[in-house]
Design an enzyme around this catalytic site. Structure first.
Site, PDB file in Angstrom:
ATOM      1  N   LYS A 282      30.437  30.648  26.587  1.00 22.85           N
ATOM      2  CA  LYS A 282      31.193  31.851  26.253  1.00 22.85           C
ATOM      3  C   LYS A 282      31.096  32.061  24.727  1.00 22.85           C
ATOM      4  CE  LYS A 282      35.510  34.047  27.638  1.00 22.85           C
ATOM      5  NZ  LYS A 282      36.706  33.902  28.494  1.00 22.85           N
ATOM      6  N   GLU A 367      48.734  34.972  40.312  1.00 25.38           N
ATOM      7  CA  GLU A 367      50.080  35.519  40.115  1.00 25.38           C
ATOM      8  C   GLU A 367      50.956  35.321  41.358  1.00 25.38           C
ATOM      9  OE1 GLU A 367      47.247  37.113  39.389  1.00 25.38           O
ATOM     10  OE2 GLU A 367      47.332  37.407  37.224  1.00 25.38           O
ATOM     11  N   ARG A 395      50.175  42.173  41.681  1.00 27.33           N
ATOM     12  CA  ARG A 395      49.569  41.218  42.616  1.00 27.33           C
ATOM     13  C   ARG A 395      50.652  40.466  43.384  1.00 27.33           C
ATOM     14  NH1 ARG A 395      44.078  39.411  41.478  1.00 27.33           N
ATOM     15  NH2 ARG A 395      42.953  41.353  41.932  1.00 27.33           N
TER      16      ARG A 395
END
Ligand SMILES: Cc1ncc(C[n+]2csc(CCOP(=O)(O)OP(=O)(O)O)c2C)c(N)n1
Ligand SMILES: CC(=O)[C@@H](O)[C@H](O)COP(=O)(O)O
Ligand SMILES: [Mg+2]
Length: 657
Positions: A282, A367, A395
């Protein structure tokens, strides 16, 4: 702008490039990403990590016939550069510019809109079924990160796709990072495959090698078939995915374009679901981002030479005040625990995690799991504070209903990013939380007028013996002084900030300051306004609001939230419940999605400004009688029969009944 990159008008142009040119093109793409995002801000590190991966995808597959789904979608900038959006790339995430996530309306190469994590495998499977049932051709490929793979819906889809044997390819972009370090057993499993040298062999390689051994090869292969379980555990990577029904290819170097191309070419010939495990870095190619991928996950404008983000000095953010307040409270109360769904930095919980590691839980991008886990913790006497962005809390709607409210579990929902969030756009604005929470019994919903009131609300919430939500905006506070002593606010009690007999401005959360400013503007026009800081969306301060409605008779409600089902709707319901005749104008977000762009521009467009509030209030106050005709505002009067469906006659603006 890179000379080779300028030559890419569509993905097909890539076929003309030599291997050497493709290497140079990758470099030009990285330079373009860094130069643009240094100005616009955006998800730099994720995109730097997928340059070769995206090039390989567009070399092997041919969109839009072949369909690519990006998950979370924040890493689709390279895809956008290669699919005809180079010229407009400088408008990235700007108002009316190109979006920071895939958008079907933006390009035929953007197959599915994304922005909320972990949806891609489900979407890809849907695309594959639609292809097969309509006898169409084309590959379906999803690129999903190791963080996104921790999302429940991804695992639901992985489970289904592995079983139905439909042709599709899952490219797992494994960089060991979510926004922060990735968490969970899956992440550990993937890391083991990254780091153990024995894992750099795929099952086919092992079998191929054995086949090449004369005489003993085939027999040994037969024996090995019988001890496949043992072999797999020892040398064949990707066991988990293979057992789920995927042909597993990898792990492969996600920055080796040739290897990526060859594996993808191989994958497209394999029938049934394939999972390609790609290892990437990344932030690849830009030192500061490689060194700190979390900081450069979603970064504001920065200085390229130093990697220093341009910090605008200003008041503490609401997020910061939330995090500091929770630390103060947690020092005094060991029952307080904090939960995040893969966003410790974004929710301000990183200091808490450092100070109270045993009382901090990062559940990954999960979540639903976060909220249900919190409910059980609360029922057993802990004080869980679940910090989740408003849009991502969507969610966990059923978990709030089923696991928290139904059991009256004293969970604190710290709902950050409530309201317009700016450049992340329509998938990220937190504009529905009042509506999706206030109709659930047993829950308290409040929103502070400023950062000082936020700290008092956090204290009130952790001490409240039931489900309670505090919703606060993205970005800086108003710069008001913070009281040293925290106090518990009386539940359901509003605050009248000023009195005026001509019109009443009743605001919630971030809009209270706007209402106060509007009252000043009205005063210049000789109009005296009452200003109420509602503080609570549920329970409303009925006595105060009804009193204001009866005394003033003209109300403007203001909220940075969808009008439908929002705070203004709650006030209308209150008036109807009590048969109070009053002219009401609701200011909030109309029934449409709000695009990306600077929050100040979006709020102006939405009329969430003091000028617009003053204008609407003036219209209302300018009328001579309390009940205005339907041209100017909502008029609400009802037969005072509480409890049943009173015959309510509401004439809305332009809606002649
Ligand atoms: C439902 C949901 N929760 C949280 C987020 C916030 N979010 C955006 S990207 C991200 C991390 C994604 O990690 P990964 O999939 O590994 O992608 P990477 O950035 O590492 O390429 C998170 C948590 C989100 N977009 N959607
Ligand atoms: C892609 C994604 O969903 C997150 O990175 C999000 O953009 C973070 O938002 P904030 O910048 O408000 O923390
Ligand atoms: Mg990742």
């Amino acid at each position: 702008m890179g000379e080779l990159l300028e030559r890419v008008k569509c993905p097909g142009d890539l076929q003309e490039f030599s291997a050497q040119e493709l290497e140079q093109l990758a470099q030009e793409i990285r330079e373009q990403l860094i130069e643009t995002i240094a100005v616009t801000g955006g998800h730099l590190a994720p995109n730097l990590g997928v340059v070769e991966l995206t090039l390989a995808m567009h070399l092997v597959f041919s969109t839009p016939q072949d369909k690519i789904v990006w998950d979370v979608g924040h890493q689709s900038y390279v895809h956008k550069l290669l699919t005809g959006r180079l010229e407009r790339f400088c408008t990235l995430r700007q108002h009316n510019g190109i979006a920071g996530f895939p958008k079907r309306s933006e390009s035929i190469h953007d197959t599915i809109n994304t922005g909320h994590s972990s949806t891609s495998i489900s979407a890809a499977l849907g695309l594959a079924f639609a292809r097969d049932l309509q006898n169409q051709k084309g590959a379906v490929i999803t690129v999903i990160g190791d963080g996104a793979l921790t999302g429940g819906v991804a695992l639901e889809a992985l489970n289904h796709a592995g079983n139905v044997k439909t042709d599709m390819i899952v490219v797992l972009n494994d960089n060991e990072k979510s926004i922060a370090d990735n968490v969970g057993a899956l992440s550990t499993y993937l890391t083991r495959m990254r780091t153990d040298p024995r894992y750099f062999r795929s099952k086919e390689d092992v079998e191929e090698t054995l086949r090449r051994i004369p005489t003993i090869g085939p027999q040994v292969l037969k024996v090995l078939e019988r001890v496949k379980e043992g072999l797999k555990h020892i040398v064949v990577p990707g066991l988990l995915f293979e057992e789920l029904g995927y042909a597993y290819l990898g792990p492969i170097d996600g920055h080796n374009l040739e290897e990526l191309r060859s594996v993808m070419q191989r994958a497209r010939k394999i029938r049934g679901p394939v999972l390609i495990h790609v290892l990437t870095k990344k932030g690849k190619g830009y030192g500061p981002a490689e060194a700190n991928p979390s900081a450069f996950h979603g970064v504001g404008p920065f200085d390229i030479a130093t990697g220093k983000v341009h910090k605008t000095e200003g008041p503490k953010s609401y997020t910061q005040v939330f995090g500091e307040t929770l630390m103060t409270l947690a020092r005094q109360d060991e029952k307080i625990v904090a939960i995040t769904a893969a966003m410790p930095d974004g929710t301000g919980l990183t200091p808490f995690a450092k100070a109270f590691p045993a009382r901090f839980f990062d559940v990954g991008i999960a979540e639903q799991h976060a909220v249900t886990m919190a409910s059980a913790m609360a029922l057993e006497g802990l004080k869980p504070v679940t910090a989740i962005y408003s849009t991502f809390m969507q969610r966990a709607y059923d978990q709030v209903f089923h696991d928290v409210c139904l059991q009256k579990a004293p969970v604190v929902l710290a709902i950050d990013r409530g309201g317009v969030v700016g450049e992340d756009g329509e998938t990220h604005h937190g504009l529905f939380d009042f509506a999706y929470l206030r109709h659930i019994p047993e829950i308290v919903v409040m929103a502070p007028k400023d950062e000082n009131e936020l700290q008092h609300m956090i204290y009130t919430a952790v001490e409240y013996p039931g489900p309670i939500a505090v919703r606060y905006p993205r970005g800086s506070g108003l710069g008001v002084p913070l009281d040293q002593k925290l106090e518990r606010l009386p539940i359901g009690k509003a605050e009248v900030l000023r009195h005026g007999q001509d019109v009443a401005l009743i605001a919630i959360g971030s809009m209270v300051a706007v209402a106060q400013e509007a009252a000043e503007l009205l005063l210049q026009e000789g109009i005296q306004a009452t200003v109420v800081n509602a503080r609570f969306v549920k329970p409303l301060d009925e006595a105060t609001l009804l009193n204001v409605a009866q005394k003033v008779g003209r109300i403007v409600t203001i909220e940075e939230h969808a009008l439908a089902g929002g705070f203004g709707s709650a006030v209308l319901e209150l008036l109807e419940d009590h048969g109070v005749a009053c002219a009401v104008k609701r200011i909030g977000v109309p029934d449409e999605f709000v695009q990306h762009g600077a929050s100040s521009i979006l709020r102006k467009e939405l009329g969430l400004t003091a000028q617009n509030v003053a204008r609407e209030a003036q219209k209302l106050a300018g009328t001579t009688q309390k009940l205005v005709d339907s041209e100017t505002a909502a008029v609400c009067y009802a037969t005072p029969r509480k409890g049943n469906l009173a015959a309510v006659k509401i004439a809305f603006r332009g809606d002649k009944r």
